[in-house]
Scaffold this motif. Structure first.
Motif, PDB file in Angstrom:
ATOM      1  N   ARG A 228       0.848  -1.201   0.000  1.00 53.01           N
ATOM      2  CA  ARG A 228       0.000   0.000   0.000  1.00 53.01           C
ATOM      3  C   ARG A 228       0.884   1.252   0.000  1.00 53.01           C
ATOM      4  N   LEU A 229       0.631   2.118  -0.964  1.00 48.51           N
ATOM      5  CA  LEU A 229       1.383   3.360  -1.080  1.00 48.51           C
ATOM      6  C   LEU A 229       0.404   4.512  -1.258  1.00 48.51           C
ATOM      7  N   ASP A 230       0.441   5.465  -0.334  1.00 48.01           N
ATOM      8  CA  ASP A 230      -0.464   6.614  -0.380  1.00 48.01           C
ATOM      9  C   ASP A 230       0.355   7.899  -0.445  1.00 48.01           C
ATOM     10  N   LEU A 231       0.301   8.548  -1.589  1.00 48.26           N
ATOM     11  CA  LEU A 231       0.976   9.830  -1.793  1.00 48.26           C
ATOM     12  C   LEU A 231      -0.023  10.888  -2.247  1.00 48.26           C
ATOM     13  N   SER A 232      -1.264  10.723  -1.852  1.00 51.43           N
ATOM     14  CA  SER A 232      -2.295  11.676  -2.249  1.00 51.43           C
ATOM     15  C   SER A 232      -2.094  13.029  -1.570  1.00 51.43           C
ATOM     16  N   HIS A 233      -2.672  14.067  -2.150  1.00 53.82           N
ATOM     17  CA  HIS A 233      -2.613  15.424  -1.590  1.00 53.82           C
ATOM     18  C   HIS A 233      -1.162  15.887  -1.396  1.00 53.82           C
ATOM     19  N   ASN A 234      -0.371  15.882  -2.474  1.00 56.46           N
ATOM     20  CA  ASN A 234       1.043  16.227  -2.339  1.00 56.46           C
ATOM     21  C   ASN A 234       1.582  17.154  -3.432  1.00 56.46           C
ATOM     22  N   ASN A 235       0.686  17.636  -4.290  1.00 55.52           N
ATOM     23  CA  ASN A 235       1.095  18.568  -5.346  1.00 55.52           C
ATOM     24  C   ASN A 235       2.156  17.962  -6.265  1.00 55.52           C
ATOM     25  N   ILE A 236       2.014  16.671  -6.556  1.00 58.87           N
ATOM     26  CA  ILE A 236       2.921  15.976  -7.480  1.00 58.87           C
ATOM     27  C   ILE A 236       2.405  16.139  -8.903  1.00 58.87           C
ATOM     28  N   GLY A 237       3.285  16.518  -9.800  1.00 57.35           N
ATOM     29  CA  GLY A 237       2.922  16.687 -11.199  1.00 57.35           C
ATOM     30  C   GLY A 237       3.473  15.585 -12.067  1.00 57.35           C
ATOM     31  N   ASP A 238       3.551  15.859 -13.371  1.00 57.46           N
ATOM     32  CA  ASP A 238       4.034  14.859 -14.329  1.00 57.46           C
ATOM     33  C   ASP A 238       5.469  14.430 -14.047  1.00 57.46           C
ATOM     34  N   VAL A 239       6.312  15.394 -13.735  1.00 56.78           N
ATOM     35  CA  VAL A 239       7.721  15.082 -13.469  1.00 56.78           C
ATOM     36  C   VAL A 239       7.842  14.155 -12.261  1.00 56.78           C
ATOM     37  N   GLY A 240       7.085  14.468 -11.221  1.00 62.10           N
ATOM     38  CA  GLY A 240       7.117  13.627 -10.026  1.00 62.10           C
ATOM     39  C   GLY A 240       6.571  12.241 -10.297  1.00 62.10           C
ATOM     40  N   ALA A 241       5.510  12.157 -11.096  1.00 63.98           N
ATOM     41  CA  ALA A 241       4.922  10.860 -11.444  1.00 63.98           C
ATOM     42  C   ALA A 241       5.921  10.007 -12.221  1.00 63.98           C
ATOM     43  N   GLU A 242       6.668  10.660 -13.100  1.00 65.63           N
ATOM     44  CA  GLU A 242       7.694   9.935 -13.868  1.00 65.63           C
ATOM     45  C   GLU A 242       8.775   9.376 -12.943  1.00 65.63           C
ATOM     46  N   SER A 243       9.193  10.183 -11.981  1.00 64.76           N
ATOM     47  CA  SER A 243      10.212   9.725 -11.023  1.00 64.76           C
ATOM     48  C   SER A 243       9.693   8.575 -10.185  1.00 64.76           C
ATOM     49  N   LEU A 244       8.465   8.705  -9.706  1.00 67.05           N
ATOM     50  CA  LEU A 244       7.875   7.651  -8.883  1.00 67.05           C
ATOM     51  C   LEU A 244       7.739   6.351  -9.653  1.00 67.05           C
ATOM     52  N   SER A 245       7.427   6.457 -10.929  1.00 69.98           N
ATOM     53  CA  SER A 245       7.287   5.259 -11.758  1.00 69.98           C
ATOM     54  C   SER A 245       8.573   4.448 -11.758  1.00 69.98           C
ATOM     55  N   LYS A 246       9.688   5.133 -11.794  1.00 65.21           N
ATOM     56  CA  LYS A 246      10.984   4.448 -11.778  1.00 65.21           C
ATOM     57  C   LYS A 246      11.227   3.800 -10.418  1.00 65.21           C
ATOM     58  N   GLY A 247      10.842   4.495  -9.365  1.00 66.87           N
ATOM     59  CA  GLY A 247      11.050   3.962  -8.020  1.00 66.87           C
ATOM     60  C   GLY A 247      10.158   2.787  -7.705  1.00 66.87           C
ATOM     61  N   MET A 248       9.042   2.668  -8.439  1.00 63.38           N
ATOM     62  CA  MET A 248       8.074   1.599  -8.172  1.00 63.38           C
ATOM     63  C   MET A 248       8.262   0.383  -9.072  1.00 63.38           C
ATOM     64  N   GLU A 249       9.274   0.368  -9.877  1.00 68.33           N
ATOM     65  CA  GLU A 249       9.455  -0.715 -10.846  1.00 68.33           C
ATOM     66  C   GLU A 249       9.550  -2.101 -10.211  1.00 68.33           C
ATOM     67  N   ASN A 250      10.104  -2.171  -9.006  1.00 67.60           N
ATOM     68  CA  ASN A 250      10.274  -3.473  -8.346  1.00 67.60           C
ATOM     69  C   ASN A 250       9.165  -3.801  -7.350  1.00 67.60           C
ATOM     70  N   MET A 251       8.142  -2.949  -7.292  1.00 71.44           N
ATOM     71  CA  MET A 251       7.040  -3.177  -6.342  1.00 71.44           C
ATOM     72  C   MET A 251       6.009  -4.106  -6.965  1.00 71.44           C
ATOM     73  N   THR A 252       6.361  -5.349  -7.120  1.00 69.14           N
ATOM     74  CA  THR A 252       5.483  -6.317  -7.786  1.00 69.14           C
ATOM     75  C   THR A 252       4.320  -6.781  -6.914  1.00 69.14           C
ATOM     76  N   GLU A 253       4.381  -6.483  -5.600  1.00 70.54           N
ATOM     77  CA  GLU A 253       3.309  -6.919  -4.695  1.00 70.54           C
ATOM     78  C   GLU A 253       2.336  -5.794  -4.368  1.00 70.54           C
ATOM     79  N   LEU A 254       2.457  -4.662  -5.029  1.00 65.10           N
ATOM     80  CA  LEU A 254       1.601  -3.515  -4.751  1.00 65.10           C
ATOM     81  C   LEU A 254       0.130  -3.844  -5.013  1.00 65.10           C
ATOM     82  N   GLN A 255      -0.723  -3.519  -4.029  1.00 71.75           N
ATOM     83  CA  GLN A 255      -2.153  -3.797  -4.142  1.00 71.75           C
ATOM     84  C   GLN A 255      -3.001  -2.525  -4.129  1.00 71.75           C
ATOM     85  N   HIS A 256      -2.453  -1.469  -3.543  1.00 70.88           N
ATOM     86  CA  HIS A 256      -3.215  -0.219  -3.430  1.00 70.88           C
ATOM     87  C   HIS A 256      -2.292   0.964  -3.689  1.00 70.88           C
TER      88      HIS A 256
END
Length: 449
Positions: free
Chosen positions: A342-370
């Motif tokens: 479970r990963l909750d980053l809501s309400h944080n003023n993250i834009g496209d650049v931040g989403a792109e960075s997070l995508s890279k950090g989440m590449e190995n999170m194969t068990e993510l459910q939420h």
């Protein structure tokens, strides 16, 4: 039924009249070891009747009278009936209304309960006077392992009294004093009482307004809590100064599995201090730092502190202000979180650049459910990055990206991923969007899969 050892009549709403009848029938059940009359609505009158029938239950080990609308009068009656229960190990009187007067009566009946291991008096409107009385009754409870006095109103004066009664509770493993308004003065008193609780595994002091000063006091009392597994200090008005103090007190908590410091105001400076205290928390499974006014600088600090948290399953950093720069920093700290569910980053003023960075950090999170990225500023580009990261990776996942800036193209990207998932257990929240006809057609195709 004179040989009966276990009697469970909970959730029956028999009232005081039923309690009186039961008492007459139970007079000869002298071998009873376990009695559960919770959710019974016996009230004060029923408690008085029960006390008479309980006088011969000298072998009772487990007594549950929670959720019964017992007041101070009923508590006084029960106290008399419990005087001979010297072998009692579990006593639950939670969710009643015994108040200060009832607590004083109970303390007298509990003086000989030296075998007690579990005591629950939560939700009882006990104030500082009642806490003082209970403290005296608990002095000989050296075997106590669980103590719950949450949701009362013991305040700082009551906390001071309790700390004296807890000095000999060296075997205590779970302590819940949440929702008690103990303040910084009460926290200082409790800190002294906790010095010998080296076996404590679960500590909940949430919703107490302890502030920075109280946090500093607690940090001293927590230095020896090396076995602590669960720590909740949420909703306490702790700022950056208090966070720095707590960081020092938490350095030896290498077994901590759950840490909740949400709804405080630690900010960037406090986050930097905490990151140092969390470096050895390699067993942490749940971390909640939501609602803390953490910005990009604090996120960068936390990222360093989280690098070794390979066991983390739940991470909540919602309702901060980490932005794109902070998201980029966090992504580096999350690279080894392969067990995150479970990963909750809501309400944080993250834009496209931040989403792109997070995508890279989440590449190995194969068990993510939420995954909750709602209430940010992610657009179509960010949606595409998230889609590319998720392709073919999850069998089931709840995704909330509502309240962002995703338009038609972003919906198309995300719908591709949903097609690849092909599962009935997937949830996608795209509410509060100004979607056009193209997006509507794309989604309609998706829903026919």
């Amino acid at each position: 039924m004179t040989g009966l050892q276990h009697l469970d009549l909970s959730h029956n709403n028999i009232g005081d009249v039923g309690a009186e009848c039961l008492t007459k029938g139970a007079e000869n059940i002298t071998l009873l070891q376990r009695l559960d009359l919770s959710h019974y609505n016996i009230g004060d009158v029923g408690a008085e009747s029960l006390s008479k029938g309980a006088e011969n239950m000298t072998r009772l080990q487990h007594l549950d009278l929670s959720h019964n609308n017992i007041g101070d009068v009923g508590a006084e009656s029960l106290s008399k009936g419990m005087e001979n229960m010297t072998g009692l190990q579990h006593l639950d009187l939670s969710h009643n209304n015994i108040g200060d007067v009832g607590a004083e009566s109970l303390s007298k009946g509990m003086e000989n309960m030296t075998e007690l291991e579990h005591l629950d008096l939560s939700h009882n409107n006990i104030g500082d006077v009642g806490a003082e009385s209970l403290s005296k009754g608990m002095e000989n409870m050296t075997r106590l392992r669980r103590l719950d006095l949450s949701h009362n109103n013991i305040g700082d004066v009551g906390a001071e009294s309790l700390s004296k009664g807890m000095e000999n509770m060296t075997l205590l493993q779970r302590l819940d004093l949440s929702h008690n308004n103990i303040g910084d003065v009460g926290a200082e008193s409790l800190s002294k009482g906790m010095e010998n609780m080296t076996r404590l595994q679960h500590l909940d002091l949430s919703h107490n307004n302890i502030g920075d000063v109280g946090a500093e006091s607690l940090s001293k009392g927590m230095e020896n809590l090396t076995r602590l597994q669960h720590l909740d200090l949420s909703h306490n008005n702790i700022g950056d100064v208090g966070a720095e103090s707590l960081s020092k007190g938490m350095k030896n908590m290498t077994e901590l599995g759950h840490l909740d410091l949400s709804h405080n105001n630690i900010g960037d400076v406090g986050a930097e201090s905490l990151s140092k205290g969390m470096e050895n928390m390699t067993q942490l499974g749940c971390l909640d730092l939501s609602h803390n006014n953490i910005g990009d600088v604090g996120a960068e600090s936390l990222s360093k502190g989280m690098e070794n948290m390979t066991q983390l399953e739940h991470l909540d950093l919602s309702h901060n202000n980490i932005g794109d720069v902070g998201a980029e920093s966090l992504s580096k700290g999350m690279e080894n979180m392969t067990r995150l569910q479970r990963l909750d980053l809501s309400h944080n003023n993250i834009g496209d650049v931040g989403a792109e960075s997070l995508s890279k950090g989440m590449e190995n999170m194969t068990e993510l459910q939420h995954l909750d990225l709602s209430h940010n500023n992610i657009g179509d580009v960010g949606a595409q990055c998230l889609n590319d990261m998720m392709v073919g990776k999850y069998k089931s996942i709840d995704i909330d990206i509502s309240h962002n800036d995703i338009k038609d193209i972003g919906v198309e990207f995300l719908s591709r991923e949903m097609k690849l998932l092909k599962t009935k257990n997937t949830h996608l929240d795209l509410s509060h969007k100004c979607l056009g006809n193209f997006a509507a057609v794309t989604l309609s195709k998706l829903m026919r899969i």
